[in-house]
Design an enzyme around this catalytic site. Structure first.
Site, PDB file in Angstrom:
ATOM      1  NE  ARG A   1     -11.047  17.639  12.100  1.00  0.00           N
ATOM      2  CZ  ARG A   1      -9.910  18.291  11.984  1.00  0.00           C
ATOM      3  NH1 ARG A   1      -9.172  18.492  13.038  1.00  0.00           N
ATOM      4  NH2 ARG A   1      -9.503  18.740  10.827  1.00  0.00           N
TER       5      ARG A   1
ATOM      6  CE  LYS B   1       7.810   9.364  -0.176  1.00  0.00           C
ATOM      7  NZ  LYS B   1       7.013  10.015  -1.230  1.00  0.00           N
TER       8      LYS B   1
ATOM      9  CG  ASP C   1       9.405   2.501  -1.227  1.00  0.00           C
ATOM     10  OD1 ASP C   1       8.816   2.569  -2.331  1.00  0.00           O
ATOM     11  OD2 ASP C   1      10.502   3.019  -1.036  1.00  0.00           O
ATOM     12  CG  HIS C   2       4.078   3.686  -4.279  1.00  0.00           C
ATOM     13  ND1 HIS C   2       4.722   4.838  -3.924  1.00  0.00           N
ATOM     14  CD2 HIS C   2       3.956   3.738  -5.626  1.00  0.00           C
ATOM     15  CE1 HIS C   2       4.964   5.557  -5.009  1.00  0.00           C
ATOM     16  NE2 HIS C   2       4.501   4.913  -6.054  1.00  0.00           N
TER      17      HIS C   2
ATOM     18  CE  LYS D   1       5.808   2.131  -8.923  1.00  0.00           C
ATOM     19  NZ  LYS D   1       4.654   2.738  -9.550  1.00  0.00           N
TER      20      LYS D   1
ATOM     21  CG  HIS E   1       9.834   5.665  -4.347  1.00  0.00           C
ATOM     22  ND1 HIS E   1       9.129   4.998  -3.382  1.00  0.00           N
ATOM     23  CD2 HIS E   1       9.146   6.814  -4.578  1.00  0.00           C
ATOM     24  CE1 HIS E   1       8.054   5.706  -3.045  1.00  0.00           C
ATOM     25  NE2 HIS E   1       8.055   6.812  -3.749  1.00  0.00           N
TER      26      HIS E   1
HETATM   27  C1  BG6 Z   1       5.630   9.341  -4.449  1.00  0.00           C
HETATM   28  C2  BG6 Z   1       6.172  10.726  -4.467  1.00  0.00           C
HETATM   29  O1  BG6 Z   1       6.156   8.613  -3.384  1.00  0.00           O
HETATM   30  O2  BG6 Z   1       5.949   8.693  -5.667  1.00  0.00           O
HETATM   31  C3  BG6 Z   1       5.647  11.510  -5.646  1.00  0.00           C
HETATM   32  O3  BG6 Z   1       5.819  11.393  -3.265  1.00  0.00           O
HETATM   33  C4  BG6 Z   1       5.886  10.751  -6.930  1.00  0.00           C
HETATM   34  O4  BG6 Z   1       6.238  12.793  -5.719  1.00  0.00           O
HETATM   35  C5  BG6 Z   1       5.410   9.319  -6.812  1.00  0.00           C
HETATM   36  O5  BG6 Z   1       5.195  11.417  -7.964  1.00  0.00           O
HETATM   37  C6  BG6 Z   1       5.838   8.512  -8.019  1.00  0.00           C
HETATM   38  O6  BG6 Z   1       5.216   7.265  -7.975  1.00  0.00           O
HETATM   39  P1  BG6 Z   1       4.884   6.474  -9.312  1.00  0.00           P
HETATM   40  O7  BG6 Z   1       4.317   5.191  -8.832  1.00  0.00           O
HETATM   41  O8  BG6 Z   1       3.935   7.323 -10.071  1.00  0.00           O
HETATM   42  O9  BG6 Z   1       6.195   6.324 -10.018  1.00  0.00           O
END
Ligand code: BG6
Length: 518
Positions: free
Chosen positions: A65, A172, A201-202, A206, A264
């Site tokens: 925006r 998410k 889902d990051h 990894k 996760h």
């Molecule tokens: C996120 C959560 O998905 O993952 C956070 O919302 C959390 O609360 C984070 O800190 C942890 O990710 P990583 O990669 O630092 O273990």
């Protein structure tokens, strides 16, 4: 070459090399002024560019925006890159070449006219793949997903079928329970096929998490032990040294169970326990994960109280630093009952895992940051050494360190050198750092690349997300209407409420202290 040389020659099977490179495309980031863009997305794209993994032609369009020019947006991102780039210093030549592809589009997410403007801008890239192959990254609130997808579709930018591809990447939180996730999925798939939706889902980005399947299914010595006959129990810890910081507003709606377990931790559990997939195709792997999630025994309300421990931190010291209590954090209600810690015991009702407890724990403001999986094997009958070494002989354990100190350790017993018969546990270590050097791409690099290539393996399918919510919903139902009791509070800097220790102690188990960053 001798026979011995042949044995020593490493067999390197490079799965990614046969894969087609990403086709030219435009990436449109909705929510381009937000934190995620500066912290994760742009640094990841810059590194992909630097490693020559970006398509031969591409554009990144930031949609937000605020009034900005292409140039002012680039400058902002350049400053942020100094802070968030995993490689330092930033390579100016590479940045300049990369930044020439960054374009800003000012617009309001609710305004149909803004999407027309976006359409004109994309058409300005020509009639080829930069206009047609489109990756829409929704770095915005889930409540806006439906509306944005509809507008994008109406502007002629998102089609279910066609020669070119369009994909939607979503972050998410993907809903806050099964019903909301279901509704969100329906909104997204009104104008796109499920195969066009890439849910992030990051953790799946990894390296160490991706290695779980490789490790399990390419090593016969471990593969044979991966079942109820050999495994006594499994512990999965994702502990964080930080508190909720500036994310109090979000966290009040989430809590540790929704923030970490639903996604996760259940993903890691699924990869650790699923059956071998029939192939490495995305659907084959995701089918097995869903099957596994469906075999997790649902918890009845009375079981929730026995098998799930929740906690909330109060003020304390973490690594010599004083931390406020959760209720004193910004945007947190002073009488909040939201959990910042959760530990639970789950069972998987299938042939392989019947009777094996799986312990999961995660929390904020714990003594260290560490994510690891510990497979605790059954012990041998201690008939030989009991007289000399005592009743309890240490049992073997395999630890997969997801982060930090990425690696794998195997713990086994050995004789202490000397004339007496003493046995003590020793370890074998594999460390990513010493084996592969310091190359550790950020999760988002891999995920963005996979989304451009169109490989959904590392993304969460609709039925996966919904099954995970079912598990979490049954736990929340057990907590419904129950305020936190005094026993459920823990001081920042400790390993959660004492009940988390008791949960394991009742079965003769104990949490293993991870090797984390203190
Ligand atoms: C996120 C959560 O998905 O993952 C956070 O919302 C959390 O609360 C984070 O800190 C942890 O990710 P990583 O990669 O630092 O273990």
């Amino acid at each position: 070459m001798t026979d011995l040389d042949l044995v020593n020659e490493p067999m390197i099977c490079r799965l990614g090399e046969s894969r087609k490179p990403a086709e030219p495309c435009s990436i449109v980031i909705f929510g381009a002024s937000g934190d995620l863009t500066a912290r994760k997305l742009i640094p990841a794209l810059y590194h992909l560019f630097k490693e020559k993994q970006m398509p031969v032609a591409f554009r990144v369009v930031g949609f937000a925006r605020r009034e900005k020019t292409d140039e002012s947006w680039r400058q902002e991102l350049r400053i942020a890159l100094d802070q968030f780039s995993r490689t330092k210093p930033v390579d100016e030549t590479v940045w300049r070449e990369f930044a020439a592809n960054l374009v800003y589009c000012q617009g309001d997410l609710t305004d149909a006219g803004a999407y027309q403007k976006l359409e004109c801008l994309l058409t300005g890239f020509g009639s080829g793949p930069l206009r047609e192959n489109l990756l829409f990254y929704l770095a915005i609130s889930p409540s806006q997903f439906g509306e944005v997808v509809e507008h994008v579709h109406r502007a002629g930018l998102l089609n279910k079928d066609g020669a070119a591809w369009q994909r939607i990447v979503v972050e998410k939180p993907f809903g806050h329970d099964l019903n909301s996730a279901h509704a969100l999925n329906n909104e997204l798939t009104r104008f796109a096929h499920e195969r066009q939706v890439f849910r992030i889902d990051h953790y799946l980005g990894k390296e160490t998490v991706q290695n779980i399947l490789m490790f399990r299914f390419s090593n016969s010595i471990f593969e044979r032990l991966w079942n109820r006959e050999s495994v006594d129990h499994v512990q999965i810890t994702v502990s964080e040294k930080l508190g909720v910081g500036g994310r109090g507003g979000y966290y009040e709606e989430a809590g540790a169970l929704r923030d970490m377990v639903q996604n996760h931790m259940l993903q890691v559990l699924a990869l650790i326990t699923m059956e071998p997939p029939v192939s490495l195709e995305a659907e084959a792997i995701r089918d097995e994960k869903v099957k596994l999630l469906k075999s997790i025994r649902p918890l009845r309300s009375d079981e929730v109280l026995r098998q799930v421990v929740r906690g909330q931190y109060f003020a304390g010291m973490v690594g010599g630093e004083s931390r406020p209590g959760y209720r004193q954090e910004i945007k947190v209600r002073p009488d909040s009952h939201v959990e910042t810690f959760v530990a639970l015991k789950l069972f998987i009702d299938n042939w392989r895992w019947s009777g094996v407890p799986f312990y999961l724990r995660t929390g904020k403001n714990l003594p260290m940051s560490a994510s690891e999986v510990r497979i605790q094997f059954r012990s041998t009958p201690n008939v030989l050494f009991a007289a000399q070494c005592g009743e309890r002989l240490d049992s073997n354990a395999l630890t997969l360190r997801l982060q930090p100190n990425e690696g794998i350790s195997l713990r086994f017993n050995g004789k202490v050198p000397g004339t007496s018969l003493a046995v003590r546990p020793v370890r074998m270590h594999f460390s990513y750092d010493s084996e592969f050097g310091a190359y550790t791409p950020e999760a988002y690099e891999r995920l963005l690349l996979e989304a451009m290539v169109g490989d959904a393996t590392l993304f969460i399918r609709r039925d996966e997300v919904e099954t995970a919510w079912q598990i979490v919903d049954s736990i929340r139902a057990g907590w419904e209407g129950k305020a936190l009791t005094n026993r459920e509070f823990y001081a920042a800097g400790t390993w959660g409420p004492i009940a988390a220790e008791e949960l394991l102690a009742r079965a003769g188990h104990a949490w293993h202290e991870p090797q984390g960053r203190k």
